[in-house]
Design a protein around this motif. Structure first.
Motif, PDB file in Angstrom:
ATOM      1  N   GLU A  69       0.826  -1.212   0.000  1.00 12.74           N
ATOM      2  CA  GLU A  69       0.000   0.000   0.000  1.00 12.74           C
ATOM      3  C   GLU A  69       0.856   1.255   0.000  1.00 12.74           C
ATOM      4  OE1 GLU A  69      -3.250   0.403   2.851  1.00 12.74           O
ATOM      5  OE2 GLU A  69      -3.230  -1.765   3.055  1.00 12.74           O
ATOM      6  N   SER A  70       2.023   1.155   0.678  1.00 12.43           N
ATOM      7  CA  SER A  70       2.834   2.365   0.830  1.00 12.43           C
ATOM      8  C   SER A  70       3.349   2.875  -0.526  1.00 12.43           C
ATOM      9  CB  SER A  70       3.989   2.115   1.792  1.00 12.43           C
ATOM     10  OG  SER A  70       4.706   1.013   1.332  1.00 12.43           O
ATOM     11  N   ALA A  71       3.343   1.962  -1.545  1.00 17.40           N
ATOM     12  CA  ALA A  71       3.774   2.386  -2.879  1.00 17.40           C
ATOM     13  C   ALA A  71       2.866   3.488  -3.424  1.00 17.40           C
ATOM     14  CB  ALA A  71       3.771   1.190  -3.820  1.00 17.40           C
ATOM     15  N   LEU A  72       1.665   3.571  -2.880  1.00 16.52           N
ATOM     16  CA  LEU A  72       0.714   4.563  -3.391  1.00 16.52           C
ATOM     17  C   LEU A  72       0.707   5.867  -2.603  1.00 16.52           C
ATOM     18  CD1 LEU A  72      -2.607   2.788  -4.416  1.00 16.52           C
ATOM     19  CD2 LEU A  72      -0.796   3.716  -5.830  1.00 16.52           C
ATOM     20  N   PHE A  73       1.420   5.893  -1.489  1.00 11.11           N
ATOM     21  CA  PHE A  73       1.372   7.077  -0.618  1.00 11.11           C
ATOM     22  C   PHE A  73       1.648   8.357  -1.404  1.00 11.11           C
ATOM     23  CE2 PHE A  73       2.492   4.946   3.738  1.00 11.11           C
ATOM     24  CZ  PHE A  73       1.302   4.247   3.662  1.00 11.11           C
ATOM     25  N   THR A  90     -11.987  -1.831  -2.946  1.00 13.51           N
ATOM     26  CA  THR A  90     -11.347  -3.144  -3.057  1.00 13.51           C
ATOM     27  C   THR A  90     -12.229  -4.015  -3.956  1.00 13.51           C
ATOM     28  OG1 THR A  90     -12.358  -3.737  -0.944  1.00 13.51           O
ATOM     29  CG2 THR A  90     -10.054  -3.017  -0.903  1.00 13.51           C
ATOM     30  N   ASP A  91     -11.891  -5.296  -4.063  1.00  9.47           N
ATOM     31  CA  ASP A  91     -12.661  -6.149  -4.981  1.00  9.47           C
ATOM     32  C   ASP A  91     -14.095  -6.319  -4.528  1.00  9.47           C
ATOM     33  OD1 ASP A  91     -10.426  -6.395  -6.413  1.00  9.47           O
ATOM     34  OD2 ASP A  91     -10.057  -8.525  -5.993  1.00  9.47           O
ATOM     35  N   ALA A  92     -14.285  -6.402  -3.212  1.00  8.68           N
ATOM     36  CA  ALA A  92     -15.633  -6.660  -2.697  1.00  8.68           C
ATOM     37  C   ALA A  92     -15.734  -6.151  -1.265  1.00  8.68           C
ATOM     38  CB  ALA A  92     -15.907  -8.158  -2.716  1.00  8.68           C
ATOM     39  N   GLY A  93     -16.851  -5.546  -0.963  1.00  8.13           N
ATOM     40  CA  GLY A  93     -17.122  -5.143   0.423  1.00  8.13           C
ATOM     41  C   GLY A  93     -16.429  -3.855   0.809  1.00  8.13           C
ATOM     42  N   THR A  94     -16.134  -3.760   2.104  1.00  9.27           N
ATOM     43  CA  THR A  94     -15.624  -2.523   2.674  1.00  9.27           C
ATOM     44  C   THR A  94     -14.097  -2.546   2.704  1.00  9.27           C
ATOM     45  OG1 THR A  94     -17.627  -2.404   4.012  1.00  9.27           O
ATOM     46  CG2 THR A  94     -15.774  -1.044   4.729  1.00  9.27           C
ATOM     47  N   PRO A  95     -13.452  -1.549   2.121  1.00 13.06           N
ATOM     48  CA  PRO A  95     -11.984  -1.508   2.172  1.00 13.06           C
ATOM     49  C   PRO A  95     -11.492  -1.526   3.627  1.00 13.06           C
ATOM     50  CG  PRO A  95     -12.797   0.085   0.580  1.00 13.06           C
ATOM     51  CD  PRO A  95     -14.012  -0.454   1.312  1.00 13.06           C
ATOM     52  N   ALA A  96     -10.303  -2.040   3.813  1.00 13.68           N
ATOM     53  CA  ALA A  96      -9.636  -2.094   5.123  1.00 13.68           C
ATOM     54  C   ALA A  96     -10.218  -3.146   6.065  1.00 13.68           C
ATOM     55  CB  ALA A  96      -9.614  -0.730   5.823  1.00 13.68           C
ATOM     56  N   ILE A  97     -11.263  -3.875   5.633  1.00 13.98           N
ATOM     57  CA  ILE A  97     -11.770  -4.982   6.452  1.00 13.98           C
ATOM     58  C   ILE A  97     -11.269  -6.261   5.792  1.00 13.98           C
ATOM     59  CG2 ILE A  97     -13.808  -6.083   7.484  1.00 13.98           C
ATOM     60  CD1 ILE A  97     -13.527  -3.101   8.242  1.00 13.98           C
ATOM     61  N   GLY A 101      -6.123  -0.923   2.591  1.00 17.99           N
ATOM     62  CA  GLY A 101      -6.785   0.384   2.754  1.00 17.99           C
ATOM     63  C   GLY A 101      -6.400   1.105   4.031  1.00 17.99           C
ATOM     64  N   GLY A 102      -6.206   0.322   5.108  1.00 13.09           N
ATOM     65  CA  GLY A 102      -5.954   0.940   6.421  1.00 13.09           C
ATOM     66  C   GLY A 102      -4.720   1.834   6.440  1.00 13.09           C
ATOM     67  N   LEU A 103      -3.648   1.366   5.798  1.00  9.65           N
ATOM     68  CA  LEU A 103      -2.398   2.140   5.832  1.00  9.65           C
ATOM     69  C   LEU A 103      -2.549   3.441   5.045  1.00  9.65           C
ATOM     70  CD1 LEU A 103       0.250  -0.695   5.297  1.00  9.65           C
ATOM     71  CD2 LEU A 103      -0.277   0.531   7.417  1.00  9.65           C
ATOM     72  N   ILE A 104      -3.229   3.350   3.924  1.00  9.56           N
ATOM     73  CA  ILE A 104      -3.417   4.547   3.097  1.00  9.56           C
ATOM     74  C   ILE A 104      -4.258   5.573   3.844  1.00  9.56           C
ATOM     75  CG2 ILE A 104      -4.591   5.406   1.007  1.00  9.56           C
ATOM     76  CD1 ILE A 104      -3.469   2.977  -0.449  1.00  9.56           C
ATOM     77  N   VAL A 105      -5.319   5.112   4.479  1.00 11.51           N
ATOM     78  CA  VAL A 105      -6.186   6.019   5.244  1.00 11.51           C
ATOM     79  C   VAL A 105      -5.363   6.734   6.319  1.00 11.51           C
ATOM     80  CG1 VAL A 105      -8.040   6.061   6.966  1.00 11.51           C
ATOM     81  CG2 VAL A 105      -8.372   4.842   4.811  1.00 11.51           C
ATOM     82  N   ARG A 106      -4.563   5.962   7.041  1.00 13.27           N
ATOM     83  CA  ARG A 106      -3.744   6.568   8.114  1.00 13.27           C
ATOM     84  C   ARG A 106      -2.809   7.634   7.544  1.00 13.27           C
ATOM     85  NH1 ARG A 106      -2.658   6.270  13.017  1.00 13.27           N
ATOM     86  NH2 ARG A 106      -4.192   4.638  13.283  1.00 13.27           N
ATOM     87  N   PHE A 107      -2.129   7.258   6.459  1.00 10.15           N
ATOM     88  CA  PHE A 107      -1.167   8.176   5.852  1.00 10.15           C
ATOM     89  C   PHE A 107      -1.861   9.456   5.385  1.00 10.15           C
ATOM     90  CE2 PHE A 107       0.732   9.781   1.903  1.00 10.15           C
ATOM     91  CZ  PHE A 107       1.992  10.143   2.368  1.00 10.15           C
TER      92      PHE A 107
END
Ligand code: SAM
Length: 290
Positions: A69-73, A90-97, A101-107
């Motif tokens: 994920e950090s490659a996208l920061f 993401t492919d299905a459902g809620t990202p970061a579950i 996604g979690g790392l990107i959101v934090r960043f």
């Protein structure tokens, strides 16, 4: 609340939940946002393209690397600092579950940009809603470890929790996972299989863990597709049975000890409240003159 079309806010990351099978399970707000943002970061651009085509949305997509994920920061921060809007799916459902996604959101938040969730489908919650479980407390674990030793240890750590336990599991590991669950939780524990939710072969099946292997083996289709597993919490000992055990312990202690000490010890042994035990002890005392 304004019900009109959602406008996107510049320099914002939108975390957008998408369907877990049935493409009509997308929310109106998710469609508004996906249509309005400048770019979409997608776990698998082909899967997301399929969804977007269905809703006649044409958009620039770039890949959200599952293991990096950090490659996208830098890329996302660059876009946001130009005032652009980005959606993450993401492919299905809620990202970061159980998904990236979690790392990107934090960043992104640490960089001072706004992050907005667009809620929608999630396989665990979808399964829980049809598991017939009334205890409001549950523990979402996600994927158990893939090898036996760590999996048995993880399950053993979960055993003391007095909650329903929710797992994701891959079809090719379902039998070994069930076998380990049996070993740790015993054959009486109830399990719900929520398979292929919202899809053509959706199956919801509840049984005792001891019967789960036979159910899965009875039809190879039952071992295909995507699974949520819900282990119901252990049955609590019934009130009457508990009282019988506690009554017996208390009676034994009362033969040997003064009443207050017997009550104190019985409370420590059984975990019952001292007040309840004290009342019981009084009722067990021989009546004067009897
Ligand atoms: N982020 C997703 C969510 O919000 O539920 C979960 C993604 S995780 C990588 C994928 C796992 O979720 C699958 O292996 C399966 O355990 C569960 N899952 C996803 N879709 C499902 C479905 N339609 N029916 C049953 N389980 C599903």
């Amino acid at each position: 609340m304004d019900q009109s079309k959602t406008a996107v806010i510049p320099a914002t990351l939108y975390v957008v939940a998408t369907p877990i099978g049935n493409l009509r399970d997308i929310t109106l707000r998710a469609l508004d946002v996906l249509a309005a943002v400048d770019v979409i970061a997608a776990e698998d651009t082909r899967t997301t393209k399929h969804l977007l085509t269905r809703y006649a949305i044409s958009k620039t997509l770039f890949a959200l690397h599952r293991h990096n994920e950090s490659a996208l920061f830098t890329k996302i921060a660059g876009l946001l600092s130009q005032g652009k809007t980005v959606a993450m799916v993401t492919d299905a459902g809620t990202p970061a579950i159980s998904d990236p996604g979690g790392l990107i959101v934090r960043f992104v938040r640490e960089q001072g940009f706004k992050v907005v969730p667009i809620p929608g489908p999630n396989a665990a919650v979808c399964a829980l809603s049809v598991a017939g479980i009334s205890n409001p407390h549950f523990l979402f674990y996600g994927f158990p470890p893939t090898s036996k030793g760590p999996r048995l240890r993880a399950l053993a750590n979960l055993k003391p929790h007095p909650y329903s336990l929710i797992f994701y599991e891959a079809p090719h590991r379902i039998l070994e996972c069930i076998a380990d669950m049996m070993e740790v939780f015993g054959s009486d524990r109830r399990i719900t299989f929520a398979r292929e939710l919202t899809k053509m072969f959706e199956t919801i099946h509840e049984c005792a863990l001891g019967d789960a292997h036979a159910w899965l083996e009875a039809d190879s289709d039952r071992r295909r597709g995507e699974f949520v597993l819900i282990l119901a919490e252990a049955d609590r000992p019934k009130e009457a049975e508990l009282s019988e055990q506690v009554r017996h312990t208390l009676q034994l202690l009362m033969h040997e000890l003064p009443l207050r000490q017997a009550v104190k010890l019985a409370a420590e042994i059984s975990g019952e409240s001292k007040n309840r035990l004290y009342s019981l002890a009084l009722s067990l005392q021989p009546h004067p003159g009897s």
